[in-house]
Structure formats: structure tokens, C-alpha cells
Design a protein around this motif. Structure first.
Motif, short mmCIF file in Angstrom:
data_model
loop_
_atom_site.label_atom_id
_atom_site.label_comp_id
_atom_site.label_asym_id
_atom_site.label_seq_id
_atom_site.Cartn_x
_atom_site.Cartn_y
_atom_site.Cartn_z
N ILE A 177 0.83 -1.20 0.00
CA ILE A 177 0.00 0.00 0.00
C ILE A 177 0.87 1.26 0.00
N ASP A 178 2.02 1.18 0.65
CA ASP A 178 2.92 2.36 0.68
C ASP A 178 3.42 2.69 -0.73
N GLU A 181 0.44 4.08 -2.78
CA GLU A 181 0.01 5.44 -2.40
C GLU A 181 1.07 6.47 -2.80
N GLU A 182 2.31 6.13 -2.65
CA GLU A 182 3.36 7.07 -3.04
C GLU A 182 3.30 7.32 -4.56
N GLY A 185 0.00 9.13 -5.51
CA GLY A 185 0.01 10.52 -5.01
C GLY A 185 0.81 11.41 -5.94
N TYR A 206 -5.72 0.45 -9.19
CA TYR A 206 -4.50 -0.35 -8.99
C TYR A 206 -4.75 -1.75 -9.55
N SER A 221 -7.88 2.61 1.00
CA SER A 221 -6.98 3.70 0.60
C SER A 221 -7.73 4.74 -0.22
N GLU A 222 -7.62 5.99 0.18
CA GLU A 222 -8.30 7.05 -0.59
C GLU A 222 -7.61 7.32 -1.92
N TYR A 223 -6.43 6.77 -2.11
CA TYR A 223 -5.72 6.95 -3.38
C TYR A 223 -6.25 6.02 -4.47
#
Ligand code: PEP
Length: 252
Positions: A177-178, A181-182, A185, A206, A221-223
Motif C-alpha cells: 500500500i505504501d 500510495e506514493e 500521489g 491499482y 486507501s483514498e488513493y
């Protein structure tokens, strides 16, 4: 259309008979899941039969690819008008098309233009390979893919983008998830600076080894606005379950 999406890319799997069986096995339960747009991308030959089967349900269909020319001497290809007869979505730029069929960013750009001109909703697939990631080139690679693919468009207001790191596809090793999201973002900032409001709003999905065990965390995740699912979309129980989990996470 809901803001959240779960899409199943069946790739080159399933005869028409098998496709009908698979959709019959998931149709009623999938139909009942609310708050998420559910799209199936079967082999093109099955689209006509499946369009009849999902008629009047909340399940939508898409093609896995299409040519950018309206017709002509392109043996083996399908055009936008052929796609449109049975469905409203198209996957473009999947990494398997880039790798095995040598699809270039320029091809993808022309396909995107043809899709938009024909009112077909495109999902543009982008993603870095392992070498790109290990050499710190992820953002550069995916921004180049997006820039080149969208270079002929006036707006990206009808575009959905699926971030699919190549090393996560079919490997059983989903991105963390990191990482997602990175990446998303930074991609969002890039899209917003290039395309303004349309870039700020374009749904970002994704894809890569999504399954029943990770759909909830991705949904939280909001991403991540959507999931593009390969292998697990060929199993009716798994696909319904992960779709339900994603929808539940999005609504909570
Ligand atoms: C895909 O092909 O788009 C994909 C994400 O495959 P899988 O879910 O099998 O990794």
C-alpha cells in the motif's frame, strides 16, 4: 457510473461457452453489489453473447484492446465501432500488449483518441517494470507513458488510469500500500498540473495480484478508486468476494 470500479481482465482465457458459464456463476451476486462499477473484459469473441447475458444487470463489459483505424486491412484486429456494438469500455496499453505485441506509446495515443471519439470509456494501463523501480525511475516511466498516451487528447475528463506495476502482474506479489500510495500521489500531482480539474478527478485504479486477501486494504486507501484484476477474476467466488470487500471498504 459509481466512482469506484472493480474490473476483471480475463486475458486470453475462456471459450464463449466457458465465458457464459463464468458470468452465469457470478452474475446475480455481482449485480447486487452496490456502490461500485463492475466491468468484465472477456475475450472479444465472447462479448456479443455476454452482452445478452448481462443485459439489464449492473454488470458492464469492455474489450481488452482495439485498433485505432475505423476499418480496413488490419487482419485480426477489432475497431471502435465493433467494440461499441457490445460494450462501452476498452482497456488500452496493458503491459502484456506493450511487451508481447510491441505496442508503442504512439499506438496507445491513437487508440485513446479513437476510443474517446467513439464514446468508449478507456482505461489506460501504465506501470514500471522491476528494473525501472530498482533504478528509481518509476515516476519518470509512468509520467512518460501518461504524457505520450494522452498527447492527442483535448481533455482527460473521460479517462480512467490503471497503475499496474509490471512486477506485480500475475506474480502473486502485489505492490504494498505504501508503494501504491506514493506512486498514485505523485501521479495525481502530475495529472493535476498537466490537466487541471480533469487531472485532479481522473479515477486511478491499482492492478497486480489483487485477490480476496488484499482487496479490503486497497479499498481503504483514498488513493485507489478501483481495482483491475487478472487471475482472480477467472474465479467467480473470488471475484465476487473481492468486489464485495472493495465496495464495503469504500462505503465505510
Ligand atoms: C492484469 O493483468 O491486469 C492483472 C492485474 O493481472 P493479475 O491480477 O493476475 O496480477
Amino acid at each position: 457510473m459509481s466512482n469506484s470500479i472493480v474490473a476483471g481482465n480475463w486475458k486470453m482465457n475462456g471459450t464463449i461457452t466457458e465465458s457464459l458459464r463464468l458470468v452465469s456463476d457470478m452474475k446475480d451476486e455481482l449485480h447486487r453489489i452496490q456502490g461500485v462499477t463492475k466491468i468484465l473484459f472477456p475475450p472479444a469473441v465472447a462479448l456479443g453473447s455476454l452482452a445478452n447475458l448481462v443485459y439489464a444487470s449492473s454488470i458492464e463489459l469492455g474489450a481488452q484492446n482495439m485498433h485505432y483505424q475505423p476499418s480496413g486491412a488490419f487482419t485480426g484486429e477489432i475497431s471502435a465501432s465493433m467494440v461499441k456494438e457490445n460494450c462501452s469500455w476498452v482497456l488500452l496499453g496493458h503491459s502484456e500488449r506493450r511487451l508481447f505485441f510491441h505496442e508503442t506509446d504512439d499506438d496507445i495515443s491513437q487508440k485513446l483518441l479513437a476510443a474517446v471519439a467513439n464514446n468508449i470509456k478507456p482505461i489506460l494501463c501504465i506501470g514500471e517494470n522491476l528494473g525501472d523501480r530498482e533504478s528509481g525511475k518509476t515516476q519518470q516511466v509512468i509520467q512518460e507513458q501518461v504524457s505520450k498516451a494522452t498527447s492527442a487528447l483535448q481533455t482527460i475528463s473521460n479517462l480512467t488510469i490503471a497503475y499496474e506495476p509490471v512486477w506485480a502482474i500475475g506474480t502473486g506479489k502485489a505492490a504494498t500500500i505504501d508503494i501504491i500510495e506514493e506512486t498514485l500521489g505523485t501521479l495525481r500531482s502530475f495529472l493535476t498540473s498537466e490537466w487541471g480539474d480533469a487531472g485532479a478527478k481522473a479515477p486511478l485504479m491499482y492492478g497486480g495480484s489483487v485477490n480476496e486477501s488484499n482487496a479490503t486494504i486497497f479499498g481503504e486507501s483514498e488513493y485507489i478508486a478501483g481495482l483491475l484484476v487478472g487471475g482472480a477474476s477467472l474465479d467467480a467466488t473470488a471475484f465476487v468476494s473481492l468486489t464485495r470487500q472493495f465496495a464495503a471498504a469504500k462505503s465505510s
